[in-house]
Design a protein around this motif. Structure first.
Motif: not given
Lengths: 472, 344
Positions: A461-472, B39-42, B329-337
């Motif tokens: 679930e956690h990974a999926e949530r992240a994928t969904r919100t960070t689309v680009y 790439e992560t920062s981009r 915020r769009v955090t770094r951890r977020h992108i990495e996950t």
């Protein structure tokens, strides 16, 4: 022929950019509805296969949506760039539906698309589902206003000429928005768009089924797609019939050209020609294969109705609008585009009916290889039909830019030199061609990757949530 | 106020909305080479505008449509006259728009770099050329008695207009970098803050000269709204300065608000200087396009006024709500996950 003729180049540019824009519009209009239905079914049944289908076709929809938006900007600005005399003349009337479209529909559509893409875990489920339906509403409304503007060019209503004759002035917005042409053209266009979305769903499903992948999911979408194509085709046919009645009433020359009918005829003589050969100068018919009464039936809904021919109309318009102008559109273009439009649409519908019959049993295994191939290759048929349909509508309007009011040649920008238009024509052609290849490749990839790609298991679930919100 | 004048301000408001909103995402796009070290920062930078760039860009479509409907003569003169710069803007917007959507479609660094470049160029070109275009509108261009533009491309590339282009470029850049600072964490956030301060100082210099020049022209030309233009220019200057200070103090929320004020002040200065003309003729003042002679009929403007009255507040409400939904915020951890999940 002068290669740097601004009029010729501006017309080519308008044709190119409009048809190119229209490669993306039907899929946007149609697929968003399909995606909304899939997501609604998922919401109601909780069956995860519908979620997978929502994601898969949602992805294809979005790749396509971006192209629709960016090519749409060009449409709006080229009226001013290449057709400034036209813009000055009709802006008071023609601009209003465009402004309405922006204020009421386009803002709405773009905002809720963003909310839908990025809102999977930011919005409550029901609100997220509502977002995609808002996009359906916005894009459909958008089509309505654009078609209302176009209908004014086909059949100007709700205006009066300014005292100096220099411009058309709006006097009745209600008449513009309920132009008989838009009332018929809007459903016709929308149903055709839905039909195309249906064949795309069928093709993607057939591709996976033919490889024995995702059998349960893809069988559901295949059957859905086939029904969707057939239902839409019924709408296309009924609205198309209405549209041809309106066309005969408002633009008889267009119908005469669609039929390559040189002389007026009634009853049995008003026959529908399946094939026709004319003299090279296009003024006379040499041979044709005809079905008696059919044209009379199509044009007037009666067996003994009369249909006016090109030569009589030319004489009538010469009297009405002045001599020295050929009021006939290019006959072979209208004749063949009219036929191809109907043939392509009809073929797609026939294939869908056959498909529904073949897949009626619960079996998911391959019916037969060639049948899958037919299903896959049926995808572009409604789109090609729509494109030639637009060629017919717009070429059939010539030589008028606004029927009866302004000739196309008078609408072009007087101060833009040919080489400038040529530069932009080349630039658009190159960029559009490149993007078409990229876009087609991306859609193909997304379609072939199928429902699992980019959809991690529900356990993670956690990974999926992240994928969904960070689309680009 | 009569209807044509009302629509002069509504069209101005729509372009202001466009410059404030797409302005910062042009800036975000241009900041990639400065802040996108890896790439992560981009991805972090691009995702700050992910949910909103598209709706920001719709403002130009709506502004253009309303310009067409309310002032057909202005629309026709402007877009046929400024043909080549507009063509460049359109091509840039096309390439930029598809790049956001396409760069993440393949996990291939060369593919991504390609689209990153198009995002940078596609953001910088309109940011510069919109300034050139608006500056030329205010300054006046050769227009004949039929309201046709009679100049050439070179007429448009005069020092004042080029300075106007530099002003919007820098203003949007600073505005965008501030937005990146507001919406990110980690090294991107720290880098953006520092860059916003430096870019802000440069903007203050260039925009100061440009706005002073605009005011001087407005004064000598006897612009009736000169006092308002003066106030708007002063507000713009104060906001740019306020943005620098706020960024230096790590108050990026406030800094972003100042950025909005700076763009609004600059656009206000130009619009007040232009009033009551919409496109002055450099050939002969008698050929100048004004609010009155360029507008649609009262009937058209009336029905459009009702549409705007009902729908503009609604648009502001649902777009404001969108920004609220995506306020985190769009955090770094977020992108990495997300990256880990994609490889899953």
């Amino acid at each position: 022929m002068d290669l740097l003729d601004p009029l010729l180049l501006a017309r080519w540019q308008f044709g190119l950019t409009t048809l190119y824009h229209y490669l993306f519009v039907p899929l946007t209009l149609g697929l968003v509805l399909v995606v909304a239905i899939f997501q609604t079914v998922w919401h109601r049944t909780g069956n995860v296969k519908w979620l997978h289908l929502t994601r898969l076709f949602g992805k294809i929809f979005l790749i396509n949506f971006a192209m629709g938006v960016v090519t749409g900007i060009v449409q709006e600005f080229q009226f001013g760039m290449n057709w400034s005399a036209y813009s000055r003349f009709v802006g008071d009337v023609f601009g209003a539906p465009l402004a309405f479209e922006g204020l009421m529909a386009f803002f709405f559509e773009a905002t809720f698309v963003g909310l839908w893409i990025f809102g999977w875990d930011r919005l409550p489920r029901l609100l997220h589902l509502a977002s995609i339906w808002m996009v359906v509403l916005g894009s459909t409304l958008s089509a309505y206003f654009i078609l209302a503007a176009n209908a004014f060019m086909q059949n100007p209503v709700g205006y009066q000429l300014a005292t100096d004759g220099g411009r058309a002035e709006l006097i009745d917005i209600g008449a513009v928005l309920t132009n008989p042409v838009v009332l018929a053209a809007f459903p016709h266009t929308i149903f055709a768009a839905w039909m195309f979305a249906g064949t795309v769903v069928v093709a993607v499903s057939a591709w996976h089924l033919s490889r024995g992948q995702h059998l349960d999911t893809m069988r559901s979408s295949l059957r859905f797609g086939l029904w969707f194509v057939i239902a839409s085709f019924v709408g296309v046919a009924v609205s198309g019939d209405q549209l041809s009645l309106v066309m005969v009433a408002t633009q008889p020359m267009k119908m005469a050209a669609a039929e390559a009918m040189w002389d007026s005829a009634c009853g049995a003589d008003a026959s529908f020609s399946l094939f026709s050969i004319g003299t090279p100068d296009g003024t006379e018919e040499i041979w044709s294969l005809r079905v008696p009464y059919l044209l009379s039936l199509l044009s007037t809904h009666s067996l003994d109705g009369c249909v006016e021919g090109l030569n009589d109309l030319q004489a009538l318009y010469t009297e009405q609008f002045g001599a020295g102008v050929d009021y006939r559109p290019i006959v072979w273009v209208t004749y063949w585009s009219f036929r191809w439009m109907m043939a392509l649409g009809g073929l797609a519908a026939l294939i869908a009916v056959a498909g529904l019959w073949v897949t009626r049993k619960k079996a998911t295994g391959p019916v037969s290889t060639w049948m899958w191939k037919v299903a896959i290759w049926s995808a572009p048929l409604p789109l090609l039909g729509s494109l030639v349909g637009w060629v017919f509508t717009e070429m059939g309007r010539q030589p008028w830019i606004v029927f009866g009011l302004m000739l196309t040649e008078d609408g072009v920008s007087p101060n833009v030199p040919g080489w400038t238009v040529l530069i932009s024509l080349i630039a658009f052609t190159l960029i559009y061609a490149t993007l078409a290849v990229v876009e087609f490749g991306l859609i193909l990839r997304a379609a072939q990757n199928g429902p699992d790609a980019g959809t991690p298991g529900a356990d993670d679930e956690h990974a999926e949530r992240a994928t969904r919100t960070t689309v680009y | 106020m009569d209807l044509p004048s009302l629509w002069f301000w509504i069209v101005g408001f729509l372009f202001l909305g466009y410059f404030v909103l797409d302005g910062f995402d042009f800036g975000v796009g241009m900041s990639l080479p400065f802040l996108g070290r890896d790439e992560t920062s981009r991805r972090q930078i691009i995702n700050t505008i992910g949910p909103v760039w598209d709706l920001n860009e719709t403002w130009v479509i709506v502004a253009g449509a309303c310009l067409f409907a309310a002032f057909p003569e202005w629309y026709a003169t402007l877009f046929s006259g400024f043909y080549l710069p507009l063509l460049l803007i359109l091509l840039a917007l096309i390439l930029r728009g598809v790049s956001f959507e396409y760069r993440h479609q393949r996990d291939d660094l060369r593919w991504k770099r390609h689209f990153d470049l198009m995002i940078v160029v596609g953001s910088a070109v309109p940011a510069f050329l919109w300034g050139v275009a608006v500056a030329n509108i205010v300054r006046g261009v050769p227009i004949d008695q039929d309201f046709e533009f009679t100049g050439t491309l070179l007429d448009l590339l005069n020092p004042y207009a080029l300075l106007g282009g530099a002003t919007t470029l820098l203003l949007f850049f600073t505005h965008g970098v501030t937005f990146v600072a507001l919406k990110t964490d980690g090294p991107v956030h720290a880098g953006a803050r520092r860059l916003a301060v430096r870019a802000g100082v440069l903007t203050l210099g260039v925009a100061g000269v440009f706005l002073a020049w605009t005011l001087a022209d407005a004064w000598t030309g006897g612009a009736p709204a000169f006092p308002a233009a003066l106030i708007a220019a002063a507000a713009a200057a104060v906001c740019v300065l306020g943005g620098i200070i706020a960024n230096a103090r790590d108050r990026e929320g406030r800094a972003f608000a100042f950025g909005v004020g700076a763009v609004a002040g600059a656009v206000g200065t130009l619009w007040f200087s232009l009033f009551p003309n919409v496109m002055p003729s450099a050939t002969d003042p008698a050929f100048t396009l004004t609010i009155q002679n360029a507008s649609s009929t009262d009937y058209t403007l009336t029905i459009m006024s009702w549409a705007a009255l009902i729908f503009l507040p609604l648009v502001l409400a649902y777009q404001g709500w969108t920004y609220w939904v995506f306020r985190t915020r769009v955090t770094r951890r977020h992108i990495e996950t997300a990256g880990a999940a994609a490889a899953h």
